[in-house]
Design a protein around this motif. Sequence first.
Motif, PDB file in Angstrom:
ATOM      1  N   GLY A 264       1.358   3.422  -0.824  1.00 10.42           N
ATOM      2  CA  GLY A 264       1.966   2.135  -0.541  1.00 10.42           C
ATOM      3  C   GLY A 264       1.051   0.996  -0.937  1.00 10.42           C
ATOM      4  O   GLY A 264       0.009   1.192  -1.566  1.00 10.42           O
ATOM      5  N   GLN A 265       1.424  -0.218  -0.538  1.00  8.69           N
ATOM      6  CA  GLN A 265       0.707  -1.417  -0.966  1.00  8.69           C
ATOM      7  C   GLN A 265      -0.306  -1.945   0.050  1.00  8.69           C
ATOM      8  O   GLN A 265      -1.153  -2.761  -0.303  1.00  8.69           O
ATOM      9  CB  GLN A 265       1.727  -2.532  -1.254  1.00  8.69           C
ATOM     10  N   LYS A 266      -0.246  -1.476   1.290  1.00  2.53           N
ATOM     11  CA  LYS A 266      -1.066  -2.091   2.339  1.00  2.53           C
ATOM     12  C   LYS A 266      -2.066  -1.138   2.996  1.00  2.53           C
ATOM     13  O   LYS A 266      -3.102  -1.572   3.487  1.00  2.53           O
ATOM     14  CB  LYS A 266      -0.157  -2.658   3.441  1.00  2.53           C
TER      15      LYS A 266
ATOM     16  N   ASP B 203       3.097   8.483  -1.781  1.00  4.43           N
ATOM     17  CA  ASP B 203       2.415   7.297  -2.302  1.00  4.43           C
ATOM     18  C   ASP B 203       1.762   6.541  -1.147  1.00  4.43           C
ATOM     19  O   ASP B 203       2.331   6.453  -0.050  1.00  4.43           O
ATOM     20  CB  ASP B 203       3.434   6.390  -3.014  1.00  4.43           C
TER      21      ASP B 203
ATOM     22  N   GLN C 102       9.333   3.565  -5.785  1.00  5.25           N
ATOM     23  CA  GLN C 102       9.154   2.255  -6.424  1.00  5.25           C
ATOM     24  C   GLN C 102       9.902   1.163  -5.676  1.00  5.25           C
ATOM     25  O   GLN C 102       9.395   0.047  -5.513  1.00  5.25           O
ATOM     26  CB  GLN C 102       9.619   2.329  -7.868  1.00  5.25           C
TER      27      GLN C 102
ATOM     28  N   GLY D 129       6.009  -2.187   0.617  1.00  5.37           N
ATOM     29  CA  GLY D 129       5.144  -1.015   0.692  1.00  5.37           C
ATOM     30  C   GLY D 129       4.150  -1.073   1.823  1.00  5.37           C
ATOM     31  O   GLY D 129       2.984  -0.730   1.659  1.00  5.37           O
ATOM     32  N   ARG D 130       4.606  -1.453   3.007  1.00  5.77           N
ATOM     33  CA  ARG D 130       3.680  -1.673   4.118  1.00  5.77           C
ATOM     34  C   ARG D 130       3.229  -0.391   4.804  1.00  5.77           C
ATOM     35  O   ARG D 130       2.356  -0.418   5.668  1.00  5.77           O
ATOM     36  CB  ARG D 130       4.337  -2.610   5.141  1.00  5.77           C
TER      37      ARG D 130
ATOM     38  N   ASN E 145       7.980   0.235  -2.555  1.00 10.49           N
ATOM     39  CA  ASN E 145       6.800  -0.559  -2.890  1.00 10.49           C
ATOM     40  C   ASN E 145       7.170  -1.989  -3.278  1.00 10.49           C
ATOM     41  O   ASN E 145       6.480  -2.943  -2.907  1.00 10.49           O
ATOM     42  CB  ASN E 145       6.027   0.111  -4.019  1.00 10.49           C
ATOM     43  N   ARG E 146       8.248  -2.146  -4.003  1.00  9.39           N
ATOM     44  CA  ARG E 146       8.687  -3.502  -4.375  1.00  9.39           C
ATOM     45  C   ARG E 146       9.109  -4.303  -3.152  1.00  9.39           C
ATOM     46  O   ARG E 146       8.983  -5.535  -3.136  1.00  9.39           O
ATOM     47  CB  ARG E 146       9.840  -3.430  -5.378  1.00  9.39           C
TER      48      ARG E 146
END
Length: 280
Positions: free
Chosen positions: A19-21, A17, A224, A231-232, A227-228
């Motif tokens: 990730g968030q960043k 994944d 998950q 997710g850097r 990421n919560r």
Amino acid sequence: MTASVQRVVVNVAAVTDRGQKRQANEDSVLAEQPIFLVADGMGGYDAGDLASQAVVAAFREFVTGGELTTLDEVRDALGAADDAVDTVSAGTKRGAGSTVAGIAIVEHDGRPHWLVFNVGDSRVYRHVGSELEQITVDHSLGQELVDQGRMRQDELATFEKRNVITRAIGAPDSTADSWLMPVTNGERLLVCSDGLTSEVNDEAIRATLTMSGGPDSAAEALVQRANRAGGRDNITVIVLDVVSGGATGEPTDTTGARLTGSGLTDSMIDDTTIPVRSGV
């Protein structure tokens, strides 16, 4: 999916994944029996993904349709990966490298064994029942300080330079550490990039692996959770359960050796017993 290597049958799931960043996913994964590995590329979005892909491509050459691999093949794959990442690095301004952590099923003393190996700070864990053990040891500045007694293990999570690694594929020091241990029925193995372990501590990983059911749900739950938590970084996990064909009970021998890209330091398996580190 379910696969078999001679007598060994495993269930395995792999998830990667962004990730968030991060703008791109620089992780790559190989989960084709008998080799399961995670590579985490370095060098920015224009090179990190190519470096990790080069590692996977080098190892895929030695995937033999479900047959056992050999110790020499793993050594040769590491050498080929190092050369391939050097080629990627030569075509960039910033250079490139990759961590790698993985497991391969080999035959040793007439029984199937896991050859566990790592370069950098991607990790391999072993989970049995409700207990979690970290098998690999990070090649990082923070871990070196812990080993020298200059930092406590519980201080690593907040150490600002914890992501500075001291070995990598394509770097001057690309030596892989390795461990050999019997394949054991009922065990669960986790291979992951530091995008998981930098966000989720070992106790949370242990709880997730204990409570999440099969490999598919466990792998998704770990991603998950990372990421919560922010997710850097890119997050990649392989969760593998040994169904049958391995030893029964707890493994009694874990031997260590060191593999290099050009050859071995001594023999592939020496007589040094390396205790499995507790990850809890």
